[in-house]
Write an enzyme that holds these catalytic residues in place. Structure first.
Site, mmCIF file in Angstrom:
data_model
loop_
_atom_site.group_PDB
_atom_site.id
_atom_site.type_symbol
_atom_site.label_atom_id
_atom_site.label_comp_id
_atom_site.label_asym_id
_atom_site.label_seq_id
_atom_site.Cartn_x
_atom_site.Cartn_y
_atom_site.Cartn_z
ATOM 1 N N LYS A 87 -17.242 -5.906 6.462
ATOM 2 C CA LYS A 87 -16.195 -6.896 6.748
ATOM 3 C C LYS A 87 -15.731 -6.782 8.345
ATOM 4 C CE LYS A 87 -13.309 -6.763 2.471
ATOM 5 N NZ LYS A 87 -11.813 -6.188 2.057
ATOM 6 N N HIS A 98 0.818 -1.178 -0.037
ATOM 7 C CA HIS A 98 -0.001 0.033 -0.003
ATOM 8 C C HIS A 98 0.926 1.158 0.010
ATOM 9 C CE1 HIS A 98 -3.125 -2.680 2.221
ATOM 10 N NE2 HIS A 98 -3.663 -2.434 1.076
ATOM 11 N N SER A 143 -2.937 -7.706 3.088
ATOM 12 C CA SER A 143 -3.287 -7.407 4.644
ATOM 13 C C SER A 143 -3.803 -8.815 5.300
ATOM 14 C CB SER A 143 -4.475 -6.390 4.433
ATOM 15 O OG SER A 143 -4.000 -5.351 4.025
ATOM 16 N N ARG A 175 -1.521 -6.286 -8.008
ATOM 17 C CA ARG A 175 -0.403 -6.975 -7.850
ATOM 18 C C ARG A 175 0.065 -8.086 -8.539
ATOM 19 N NH1 ARG A 175 -2.665 -8.310 -2.088
ATOM 20 N NH2 ARG A 175 -4.256 -8.471 -3.567
HETATM 21 O O1 PNS Z 1 -8.890 -2.920 0.083
HETATM 22 P P1 PNS Z 1 -10.150 -3.132 -0.584
HETATM 23 O O2 PNS Z 1 -11.036 -4.091 0.398
HETATM 24 O O3 PNS Z 1 -10.029 -4.330 -1.692
HETATM 25 O O4 PNS Z 1 -11.160 -2.059 -1.072
HETATM 26 C C1 PNS Z 1 -12.462 -2.535 -1.601
HETATM 27 C C2 PNS Z 1 -13.168 -0.948 -1.912
HETATM 28 C C3 PNS Z 1 -13.048 -0.244 -0.755
HETATM 29 C C4 PNS Z 1 -12.301 0.005 -2.993
HETATM 30 C C5 PNS Z 1 -14.338 -1.329 -2.470
HETATM 31 O O5 PNS Z 1 -15.185 -2.311 -1.452
HETATM 32 C C6 PNS Z 1 -15.239 -0.166 -2.369
HETATM 33 O O6 PNS Z 1 -15.226 0.787 -3.306
HETATM 34 N N1 PNS Z 1 -16.484 0.051 -1.409
HETATM 35 C C7 PNS Z 1 -17.317 1.168 -1.375
HETATM 36 C C8 PNS Z 1 -18.897 0.724 -1.882
HETATM 37 C C9 PNS Z 1 -18.888 0.773 -3.109
HETATM 38 O O7 PNS Z 1 -18.720 1.727 -3.741
HETATM 39 N N2 PNS Z 1 -19.034 -0.428 -3.843
HETATM 40 C C10 PNS Z 1 -19.332 -0.460 -5.437
HETATM 41 C C11 PNS Z 1 -17.870 -0.909 -6.042
HETATM 42 S S1 PNS Z 1 -18.114 -1.244 -7.727
#
Ligand code: PNS
Length: 162
Positions: A43, A19, A130, A92
Site C-alpha cells: 500500500k 481507531h 483514514s 464501523r
Molecule cells: O487497517 P487495514 O489496512 O484495514 O488493516 C488490514 C490488515 C493489516 C489487518 C491486513 O491487511 C493484514 O492482516 N495484513 C497482513 C497480511 C496477512 O496476514 N494477510 C492475510 C489476511 S487473511
C-alpha cells in the site's frame, strides 16, 4: 486463566478517533493490547511507519496496558510470536463486514487457536476512515474532530510544509 493479549492490527495511515476509540475499548477488555502497524509494502502510504508508530505511541501513552509495535508478513504468524489469543478488529458499518468476515475466517483457517473479536466504535466515529481524512485534508478541508490533534498537526506539516 492466563492473561489475554490481543493484537489490534492495521495500517493506521493515519490513526483516527475511530481507531483510538477502539483502542480504549479494547484496553478495557483485554489484559494487554498491542497495536500493530503493518509494514508490508503493497500500500502506498502518506506517513512512514516511524511516523505512524510515533503518533500511536503519543496518543496511547496514558493507557498502561497498550503498546505499539510493527509487523510484516502474515498477521497470524505475528500473533503467534506474541502468544496472542485474540485479533481485535473494528466494524464501523455493514460495508466493513464482508471484508472483515473473510479475513477472520481466513485467519482462523491459518491459525485455529486465535480468535478474531470485533468491536464497534462509538456511533459518532462510524463514518471516519483514514482514506477520507487524507482526502479531505489534501483538499484543504477541516479534519478537526476526526483525528487527534497530534495527527492534525502532523498532517499539516506533511501536506503543507512551510
Ligand atoms: O487497517 P487495514 O489496512 O484495514 O488493516 C488490514 C490488515 C493489516 C489487518 C491486513 O491487511 C493484514 O492482516 N495484513 C497482513 C497480511 C496477512 O496476514 N494477510 C492475510 C489476511 S487473511
Amino acid at each position: 486463566m492466563s492473561a489475554i493479549l490481543a493484537i489490534y492490527p492495521g495500517s493506521f495511515d493515519p490513526l483516527t478517533h475511530g481507531h483510538l476509540d477502539l483502542i480504549e475499548r479494547g484496553s478495557q477488555i483485554f489484559d494487554q493490547l498491542v497495536v500493530a502497524v503493518l509494514t508490508n509494502l503493497e500500500k502506498a502510504a502518506l506517513f512512514s511507519i516511524e511516523e505512524r508508530v510515533d503518533m500511536l505511541r503519543e496518543v496511547t501513552a496514558g493507557i498502561p496496558n497498550v503498546s505499539v509495535d510493527t509487523f510484516r508478513g502474515l498477521l497470524v504468524d505475528y500473533a503467534l510470536s506474541k502468544k496472542a489469543r485474540v485479533i481485535l478488529r473494528g466494524i464501523r458499518a455493514f460495508t466493513d463486514y464482508e471484508y472483515e468476515l473473510q479475513m477472520a475466517l481466513m485467519n482462523r483457517q491459518l491459525q485455529p487457536n486465535i480468535e478474531t473479536v470485533f468491536l464497534t466504535p462509538a456511533e459518532a466515529y462510524s463514518h471516519i476512515s483514514s482514506r477520507l481524512v487524507k482526502e479531505i485534508f489534501q483538499h484543504g478541508g477541516p479534519v478537526k474532530g476526526l483525528v487527534p490533534p497530534v495527527v492534525e498537526e502532523r498532517l499539516r506539516r506533511k501536506v503543507f510544509p512551510k
